[in-house]
Every structure is written in C-alpha cells, then in structure tokens.
Motif scaffolding. Structure first.
Motif, PDB file in Angstrom:
ATOM      1  N   ALA A  21       0.830  -1.209   0.000  1.00 57.02           N
ATOM      2  CA  ALA A  21       0.000   0.000   0.000  1.00 57.02           C
ATOM      3  C   ALA A  21       0.860   1.254   0.000  1.00 57.02           C
ATOM      4  CB  ALA A  21      -0.916  -0.001   1.226  1.00 57.02           C
ATOM      5  N   MET A  22       0.421   2.265  -0.780  1.00 61.11           N
ATOM      6  CA  MET A  22       1.122   3.547  -0.767  1.00 61.11           C
ATOM      7  C   MET A  22       0.830   4.248   0.556  1.00 61.11           C
ATOM      8  SD  MET A  22       0.565   6.841  -3.199  1.00 61.11           S
ATOM      9  CE  MET A  22      -0.334   7.868  -2.053  1.00 61.11           C
ATOM     10  N   GLU A  23       1.869   4.816   1.171  1.00 64.00           N
ATOM     11  CA  GLU A  23       1.662   5.432   2.484  1.00 64.00           C
ATOM     12  C   GLU A  23       1.601   6.952   2.399  1.00 64.00           C
ATOM     13  OE1 GLU A  23       4.678   3.904   5.097  1.00 64.00           O
ATOM     14  OE2 GLU A  23       3.764   1.909   5.142  1.00 64.00           O
ATOM     15  N   VAL A  24       0.645   7.517   3.123  1.00 62.71           N
ATOM     16  CA  VAL A  24       0.540   8.971   3.267  1.00 62.71           C
ATOM     17  C   VAL A  24       0.398   9.258   4.750  1.00 62.71           C
ATOM     18  CG1 VAL A  24      -0.773  11.055   2.691  1.00 62.71           C
ATOM     19  CG2 VAL A  24      -0.643   9.194   1.030  1.00 62.71           C
ATOM     20  N   ARG A  25       1.167  10.240   5.250  1.00 60.53           N
ATOM     21  CA  ARG A  25       1.029  10.629   6.651  1.00 60.53           C
ATOM     22  C   ARG A  25      -0.051  11.694   6.764  1.00 60.53           C
ATOM     23  NH1 ARG A  25       4.943   7.066   5.472  1.00 60.53           N
ATOM     24  NH2 ARG A  25       5.853   6.254   7.380  1.00 60.53           N
ATOM     25  N   VAL A  26      -0.893  11.536   7.765  1.00 60.51           N
ATOM     26  CA  VAL A  26      -1.957  12.503   7.990  1.00 60.51           C
ATOM     27  C   VAL A  26      -1.758  13.121   9.375  1.00 60.51           C
ATOM     28  CG1 VAL A  26      -4.449  12.838   8.191  1.00 60.51           C
ATOM     29  CG2 VAL A  26      -3.538  11.112   6.603  1.00 60.51           C
ATOM     30  N   VAL A  27      -1.774  14.449   9.431  1.00 56.06           N
ATOM     31  CA  VAL A  27      -1.683  15.121  10.724  1.00 56.06           C
ATOM     32  C   VAL A  27      -2.962  15.933  10.929  1.00 56.06           C
ATOM     33  CG1 VAL A  27      -0.395  16.741  12.158  1.00 56.06           C
ATOM     34  CG2 VAL A  27       0.830  15.282  10.530  1.00 56.06           C
ATOM     35  N   GLY A  28      -3.632  15.678  12.056  1.00 55.58           N
ATOM     36  CA  GLY A  28      -4.805  16.466  12.396  1.00 55.58           C
ATOM     37  C   GLY A  28      -4.397  17.562  13.352  1.00 55.58           C
ATOM     38  N   LYS A  29      -4.875  18.779  13.100  1.00 57.31           N
ATOM     39  CA  LYS A  29      -4.637  19.860  14.056  1.00 57.31           C
ATOM     40  C   LYS A  29      -5.824  20.788  14.037  1.00 57.31           C
ATOM     41  CE  LYS A  29      -0.635  20.868  11.660  1.00 57.31           C
ATOM     42  NZ  LYS A  29       0.629  21.575  11.473  1.00 57.31           N
ATOM     43  N   GLN A  30      -6.029  21.484  15.134  1.00 51.87           N
ATOM     44  CA  GLN A  30      -7.155  22.411  15.204  1.00 51.87           C
ATOM     45  C   GLN A  30      -6.949  23.528  14.191  1.00 51.87           C
ATOM     46  OE1 GLN A  30      -6.513  23.023  19.384  1.00 51.87           O
ATOM     47  NE2 GLN A  30      -8.541  22.247  19.899  1.00 51.87           N
ATOM     48  N   TRP A  31      -7.706  23.650  13.070  1.00 52.33           N
ATOM     49  CA  TRP A  31      -8.753  22.744  12.673  1.00 52.33           C
ATOM     50  C   TRP A  31      -8.565  22.444  11.200  1.00 52.33           C
ATOM     51  CZ3 TRP A  31      -9.605  26.551  16.340  1.00 52.33           C
ATOM     52  CH2 TRP A  31     -10.053  26.087  17.590  1.00 52.33           C
ATOM     53  N   LEU A  32      -7.565  21.638  10.915  1.00 52.57           N
ATOM     54  CA  LEU A  32      -7.323  21.272   9.521  1.00 52.57           C
ATOM     55  C   LEU A  32      -6.655  19.902   9.449  1.00 52.57           C
ATOM     56  CD1 LEU A  32      -4.003  21.659   9.014  1.00 52.57           C
ATOM     57  CD2 LEU A  32      -4.651  24.052   9.060  1.00 52.57           C
ATOM     58  N   TRP A  33      -6.671  19.331   8.251  1.00 56.45           N
ATOM     59  CA  TRP A  33      -5.969  18.074   7.985  1.00 56.45           C
ATOM     60  C   TRP A  33      -4.782  18.369   7.075  1.00 56.45           C
ATOM     61  CZ3 TRP A  33      -7.288  14.228  10.972  1.00 56.45           C
ATOM     62  CH2 TRP A  33      -8.615  14.089  11.404  1.00 56.45           C
ATOM     63  N   GLN A  34      -3.617  17.862   7.474  1.00 59.54           N
ATOM     64  CA  GLN A  34      -2.416  18.067   6.681  1.00 59.54           C
ATOM     65  C   GLN A  34      -1.927  16.706   6.199  1.00 59.54           C
ATOM     66  OE1 GLN A  34       0.595  20.622   8.550  1.00 59.54           O
ATOM     67  NE2 GLN A  34       2.095  19.111   7.906  1.00 59.54           N
ATOM     68  N   PHE A  35      -1.467  16.647   4.935  1.00 57.10           N
ATOM     69  CA  PHE A  35      -1.061  15.375   4.339  1.00 57.10           C
ATOM     70  C   PHE A  35       0.388  15.462   3.889  1.00 57.10           C
ATOM     71  CE2 PHE A  35      -5.571  16.021   3.896  1.00 57.10           C
ATOM     72  CZ  PHE A  35      -6.094  14.836   4.385  1.00 57.10           C
ATOM     73  N   GLN A  36       1.146  14.439   4.211  1.00 55.74           N
ATOM     74  CA  GLN A  36       2.587  14.429   3.957  1.00 55.74           C
ATOM     75  C   GLN A  36       2.889  13.176   3.136  1.00 55.74           C
ATOM     76  OE1 GLN A  36       4.488  14.500   7.749  1.00 55.74           O
ATOM     77  NE2 GLN A  36       6.339  15.487   7.001  1.00 55.74           N
ATOM     78  N   TYR A  37       3.431  13.387   1.931  1.00 58.98           N
ATOM     79  CA  TYR A  37       3.694  12.259   1.040  1.00 58.98           C
ATOM     80  C   TYR A  37       5.120  11.760   1.219  1.00 58.98           C
ATOM     81  CZ  TYR A  37      -0.510  14.131  -1.072  1.00 58.98           C
ATOM     82  OH  TYR A  37      -1.776  14.598  -1.260  1.00 58.98           O
TER      83      TYR A  37
END
Ligand code: CUA
Length: 331
Positions: free
Chosen positions: A105-121
């Motif tokens: 599976a391709m991996e993507v890091r997801v960071v949740g913070k007040q109040w948005l979603w950030q994605f790190q490839y």
C-alpha cells in the motif's frame, strides 16, 4: 457470490456512494441487518395482529392449558443463534480485511490539528485540506495529531479512525470511484470542529502520473467535482484565492461577511488598521496578510487567541498571491 447478490437485491439503501470495495461489503451486511429486521418485524407484529382477532375473548371461549413445547424452544434458540453467528462472522471477515493493509500500500502521513488536515507524502510534499491518491490501488494513511483527539472519516469509503496525540493510528482503502470524496473530522475537537474538512481526490492513472511529476491537477474536470467548468476561461486571481481559501481549511475559522468566528473576519481587513494584543497597531498590507498566513502567531489580533497553525512551507507563491488578492477583494 452471496455478497454480490445482496448488493443487487438491496442496492437502494440511501447510503452515500460506495467508493471502495470494503464500502460495498459493509453495505451488504448493513442491508442484511435491515431486511432481516423488517422480516421479523412483519412476522412478529403480523402474528400478534392475527392472534388478537383469532383468539379474542368471548362467551364460551376457554384457552387451552399449555405447559411446554420442546421443539418450539429449540427453534427459537437455534435460529437466532445461527443468525447472530452469521452476522458475527460476516462482520469479522470484513473488519479483518479493513484493518490489515496490504504490504504494497502507498503510504501517506496525515496530521490532524485544530482545525485542519495536513497530508505528507513519501516524496516530502505536503498538502493541506486536500489529498491526492491513486484510484484502484491500496493506500494507507498513517495518522497522528498535533493537539487534541480528532477522528478521520471518509464516508464514501466507510472508513473512520480516531487520530490520537502521541501515537500513530492508521486506515487503508482502495478507491474504486475516481474523483472527489469528502473527508470529515468526526470527533468534537473544539470551536471549529465542524469546519475541519478536507477533500480527497482519487485520480485515474494519467492524472496520478501528472501529480507524481509535480503538475497541478485540473480538479474541475474530475468526476464529482462542482462546478464542472471544463473549457471555461481561467479564474481570475481573486477567484483562485477564493478556491484556495475554501480548500486549505481557512473557512473553518475566518468569515468573509464580518461575523466573528474563531479567527477575525477578513471582510474589509485589507488596508485597515489592525489592533494587536500587544497594544500596537499595524496596517494590513500585502506583507501583513502574508505574515498572518505563514506565521500567524507573530501578530495576534486583539480579542483573539493564537490558535492558528503556521502555513509556512504549506502554500506555494501562486497560492499566496491568490489569497492576498481574494482578501483584498473583500470590501
Ligand atoms: Cu478535529 Cu473535530
């Protein structure tokens, strides 16, 4: 086979589109539960109504003396036992597949913070409020939180997982419907929880190649994306900014109509004198707007708390230009 048949038979359930294999499998189980409940509801209530009429009390009627009925007792024990075991095994098999990501599976890091979603490839790129994945390939999201408990939910894929500070949790899916799918935060995480949204774009092979090569994806031609402005003239700078404003999570905390939200409204802010918490006053020009986006805690507006995450490195120059033009246009 059974699952296929159930899908055909009970396609109309009022659920959101099934955008992944696991989604259709959950829907089959859900339909089974609903229709089994309907069946027993009709059976029990129907029998009750018939008995009310048939065995109504009246002159000369006397009920029989019934002690026990072993066959009946065995049946009403065995039939529910079989049914709940079917539900258990069915659910367990899907759940097992849902929590075990394929090794490739391709991996993507997801960071949740007040109040948005950030994605790190894997290649180091970072996006905010939007994530691009290949369709028809397994994708694994490895998730963590910058502050409080959030919960990551893609209704179309029927996957949902808590995002917890200090540890990693994960989900995986294989999107089989190309185009736009909505992401929600589904754990109350503070004032702008309801605005903590993100867009997932499942890309076909051609678009995915373009994305990997670093090209901007033409979103308005993807399925499920409105408005379908294919062939329309390019948006002006302020309208590009309006789009960026919506997709990067800004709308969660900033209004453009003068109303106070978690952050100050952006209506009429450009060119105005802004009072800061430290008592200073600054004029909101291009550089002030830029700094407030990239390093928001450097200049906190009076009456507000420094809760905005810094966007430095998360926005391209053309995105920033669009945002400044958009804020300028909010008279
Ligand atoms: Cu994050 Cu609710």
């Amino acid at each position: 086979m059974i699952s296929l048949w159930m899908n055909e038979a009970f396609a109309r359930t009022g659920l959101p589109i099934a955008g992944s294999d696991v989604a259709s499998r959950w829907d089959s189980l859900y339909s089974f539960l609903v229709w089994m409940s309907v069946f027993f509801f009709v059976l029990v209530i129907g029998a009750m109504l018939v008995f009310i009429v048939k065995y109504k009390d009246g002159p000369g009627k006397k009920s029989a003396y019934i002690t026990d009925n072993h066959l009946l007792e065995a049946l009403w024990t065995l039939i529910p036992l079989v049914l709940v075991m079917v539900i258990f095994v069915w659910g367990w098999v899907i759940y097992k597949d849902q929590v075990t990501a394929p090794a490739d599976a391709m991996e993507v890091r997801v960071v949740g913070k007040q109040w948005l979603w950030q994605f790190q490839y894997e290649d180091g790129r970072v996006t905010v409020g939007e994530v691009y994945v290949p369709a028809h390939k397994p994708v694994k999201f490895i998730m963590s939180s910058d502050d409080v408990l959030h919960s990551f939910f893609i209704p179309a894929f029927r996957v949902k997982q808590d995002v917890v500070p200090g540890m990693y949790t994960s989900i995986w899916f294989e999107a089989n419907v190309e185009g736009f799918h909505q992401i929600f935060c589904t754990e109350y995480c503070g004032t702008s929880h309801s605005g903590m949204l993100a867009n997932l774009y499942a890309l076909g092979p051609k678009d995915w190649e373009d994305f990997q090569a670093g090209k901007k994806i033409k979103l308005d031609t993807l399925p499920g994306v409105t408005p379908a402005a294919a062939g329309a003239p390019p948006l002006n700078l302020a309208d590009q900014g309006r789009q960026t404003f919506a997709t990067k999570g800004c709308t969660a905390c900033h209004s453009v109509d003068g109303s106070k939200m978690t952050g100050p409204t952006l209506k009429g802010v450009f060119g105005s004198k802004v009072e800061l918490v430290d008592g200073k006053t600054v004029t909101a020009d291009e550089n002030y707007i830029r700094e407030s986006i990239e390093m928001p805690n450097a200049t906190v507006v009076k009456g507000f708390t420094p809760v905005m995450p810094p966007y430095k490195g998360l926005l391209q120059e053309d995105d920033l230009n669009g945002l400044v033009a958009y804020i300028k246009s909010l008279k």
